[in-house]
Design a protein around this motif. Structure first.
Motif, PDB file in Angstrom:
ATOM      1  N   ASN A 283       0.806  -1.225   0.000  1.00 22.31           N
ATOM      2  CA  ASN A 283       0.000   0.000   0.000  1.00 22.31           C
ATOM      3  C   ASN A 283       0.840   1.277   0.000  1.00 22.31           C
ATOM      4  N   GLY A 284       1.885   1.282  -0.818  1.00 24.94           N
ATOM      5  CA  GLY A 284       2.685   2.487  -0.964  1.00 24.94           C
ATOM      6  C   GLY A 284       1.992   3.506  -1.855  1.00 24.94           C
ATOM      7  N   ILE A 285       2.594   4.669  -1.929  1.00 22.80           N
ATOM      8  CA  ILE A 285       2.088   5.737  -2.794  1.00 22.80           C
ATOM      9  C   ILE A 285       2.606   5.496  -4.211  1.00 22.80           C
ATOM     10  N   TRP A 286       1.718   5.522  -5.192  1.00 28.79           N
ATOM     11  CA  TRP A 286       2.096   5.230  -6.571  1.00 28.79           C
ATOM     12  C   TRP A 286       2.225   6.482  -7.444  1.00 28.79           C
ATOM     13  N   SER A 287       1.623   7.586  -7.025  1.00 26.47           N
ATOM     14  CA  SER A 287       1.656   8.761  -7.892  1.00 26.47           C
ATOM     15  C   SER A 287       1.785  10.036  -7.085  1.00 26.47           C
ATOM     16  N   SER A 288       2.285  11.050  -7.763  1.00 26.65           N
ATOM     17  CA  SER A 288       2.382  12.390  -7.186  1.00 26.65           C
ATOM     18  C   SER A 288       2.377  13.380  -8.341  1.00 26.65           C
ATOM     19  N   GLY A 289       1.369  14.223  -8.376  1.00 23.06           N
ATOM     20  CA  GLY A 289       1.285  15.192  -9.462  1.00 23.06           C
ATOM     21  C   GLY A 289       1.216  14.514 -10.816  1.00 23.06           C
ATOM     22  N   ARG A 290       2.194  14.809 -11.660  1.00 28.64           N
ATOM     23  CA  ARG A 290       2.241  14.243 -13.013  1.00 28.64           C
ATOM     24  C   ARG A 290       3.141  13.012 -13.092  1.00 28.64           C
ATOM     25  N   MET A 291       3.524  12.454 -11.951  1.00 33.73           N
ATOM     26  CA  MET A 291       4.397  11.282 -11.917  1.00 33.73           C
ATOM     27  C   MET A 291       3.619  10.055 -11.460  1.00 33.73           C
ATOM     28  N   LEU A 292       3.896   8.914 -12.102  1.00 33.25           N
ATOM     29  CA  LEU A 292       3.247   7.654 -11.754  1.00 33.25           C
ATOM     30  C   LEU A 292       4.268   6.526 -11.793  1.00 33.25           C
ATOM     31  N   LEU A 293       4.236   5.666 -10.768  1.00 33.81           N
ATOM     32  CA  LEU A 293       5.098   4.489 -10.720  1.00 33.81           C
ATOM     33  C   LEU A 293       4.382   3.293 -11.338  1.00 33.81           C
ATOM     34  N   LEU A 294       5.148   2.475 -12.073  1.00 37.84           N
ATOM     35  CA  LEU A 294       4.607   1.268 -12.686  1.00 37.84           C
ATOM     36  C   LEU A 294       5.544   0.091 -12.421  1.00 37.84           C
ATOM     37  N   GLY A 295       5.000  -1.130 -12.464  1.00 34.68           N
ATOM     38  CA  GLY A 295       5.826  -2.316 -12.293  1.00 34.68           C
ATOM     39  C   GLY A 295       6.456  -2.383 -10.913  1.00 34.68           C
ATOM     40  N   ASP A 296       7.676  -2.906 -10.852  1.00 34.53           N
ATOM     41  CA  ASP A 296       8.352  -3.094  -9.566  1.00 34.53           C
ATOM     42  C   ASP A 296       8.619  -1.791  -8.835  1.00 34.53           C
ATOM     43  N   ALA A 297       8.687  -0.690  -9.537  1.00 33.50           N
ATOM     44  CA  ALA A 297       8.879   0.597  -8.862  1.00 33.50           C
ATOM     45  C   ALA A 297       7.710   0.894  -7.936  1.00 33.50           C
TER      46      ALA A 297
END
Length: 400
Positions: A283-297
């Motif tokens: 349950n980490g944070i996946w996005s902030s503003g215009r940034m999004l994490l995908l996959g293992d990140a």
């Protein structure tokens, strides 16, 4: 404003998949930046599930890949203690799943994806370490350590479990944790050992001191076992170089009457790679503003043979969401992606963590108990796995 340009940090499987789908289906411009100096992957062979093969077909990669891999109809689960089969994991229902399963080397998968991406004129820029980002209401600018800057509409962090995008810009405190388990793997030509290896295609041997996964003919050998953390990437590299000690440890764990050819396999393997298995907290944070994490990140978990499929699901779902009304703010699109994705990822993380807890070293009594429970768990999960292999993010209602 329309989303026309994606900055992608990470030139591995997730980053290339993101560029493939956004270029092909969203008609977006993609710029990919990789910190490594050349294409590289960590790990040996990977089992691509029916889900993964459907998405690779969707991306146009599959025709390049099929001749590089080995078809896997099922994986047998067996006791290392007795040699008795405890159950199977079946992939061979092409009518229902549209595809079977395929075992390929990670570097072959990455090469096939890069070749497909190259046809669209998109190239990865290597040796690029992201240093800072600046964003406003109309876009985002990434600056790299060498002074280069690039402007885009969104930035996708596809740079793996040790993601710089996550640790620098989104959730710095969410760092990888060691699972207590490491994977040792190697590859050799085992044609003349075919008659002495007691497996038809792929068998996972489950034992007191870890699990062993050999696959026949061109033998891919993978041993997953509890191992003390050595504290740094450099330390793990040194431990991998200690081949005699590593082979001796593997022989201690897995040699015996069930696998009498184990010492011969270890003798023939010229090099065994060893790498630690890390994971991220749930349950980490996946996005902030215009940034999004995908996959293992975003959601790195202990490998259960489905991590590539989950990463491909990530990018295909994102592509579908970005096809929607371009008047919707980027932040809302990313939040909606999170809403649609979180439940499935949490379920996968729970299963992966449970699986790796059962791999750690245990006593004889616990091993016997786990053997008895394995066939029950496999039978209980069979229908659930069928539903998972059928699942396709292209079919879900977006509701945006």
């Amino acid at each position: 404003m329309p989303i026309e340009h994606a900055i992608i940090i990470g030139g591995g499987i997730t980053g290339i998949a993101a560029a493939l789908v956004l270029t092909k289906y969203n008609r977006m411009t993609c710029s990919i930046y990789e910190i490594k100096l050349e294409p590289a992957t960590i790990g040996g062979a990977i089992n691509l599930t029916p889900n993964a093969l459907r998405y690779l077909d969707h991306l146009g990669v599959l025709p390049r890949l099929m001749h590089l891999g080995c078809r896997v109809k099922y994986i047998e689960i067996a006791s290392l203690r007795t040699g008795q089969q405890l159950g199977t994991m079946d992939f061979d229902n092409v009518e229902k799943f549209k595809h079977g399963a395929l075992r390929v080397m990670r570097h072959d998968l990455l090469s096939a994806m890069l070749a497909t991406l190259g046809e669209s004129g998109v190239q990865v820029q290597y040796g690029k370490k992201v240093e800072s980002v600046v964003e406003d209401d109309v876009g985002i600018i990434a600056r790299f350590e060498d002074g280069m800057t690039v402007e885009g509409d969104i930035l996708l962090g596809c740079d793996g479990i040790h993601s710089a995008v996550r640790t620098k810009f989104i959730q710095p405190e969410r760092t990888p944790e060691y699972t207590g388990v490491a994977n040792a793997y190697g590859l050799l030509n085992a044609t003349d050992l075919r008659d002495t290896i007691p497996i038809n295609s792929t068998t996972l041997f489950f034992g007191r001191l870890g699990s062993l996964l050999p696959a026949n003919s061109r033998l891919y050998f993978s041993a997953v076992m509890g191992t003390q953390d050595v504290g740094s990437r450099e330390g793990w590299t040194v431990k991998s170089m200690e081949q005699d000690a590593l082979k001796e440890d593997l022989s201690r764990r897995f040699s015996g009457s069930t696998l009498p050819m184990m010492d011969e396999i270890l003798r023939r393997i010229s090099a065994i790679a060893l790498y630690p298995v890390y994971r991220l907290s749930e349950n980490g944070i996946w996005s902030s503003g215009r940034m999004l994490l995908l996959g293992d990140a975003a959601h790195a978990m202990p490998a259960q043979g489905e991590s590539v499929g989950l990463a491909l699901e990530d990018v295909v779902l994102l592509s579908r969401i970005l096809e929607q009304d371009q008047d919707v703010p980027v932040q809302k699109l990313f939040q909606h992606y999170d809403t649609l994705r979180r439940t499935r990822i949490n379920a996968a993380v729970e299963e992966a963590n449970f699986g790796f807890e059962t791999i750690k070293d245990r006593g004889w009594a616990a091993t016997v108990l786990m053997e008895w429970l394995t066939w029950i768990v496999l039978a209980w999960r069979a229908s659930r796995k069928e539903k998972e292999f059928e699942f396709d993010v292209r079919d879900i209602e977006l509701g945006l």
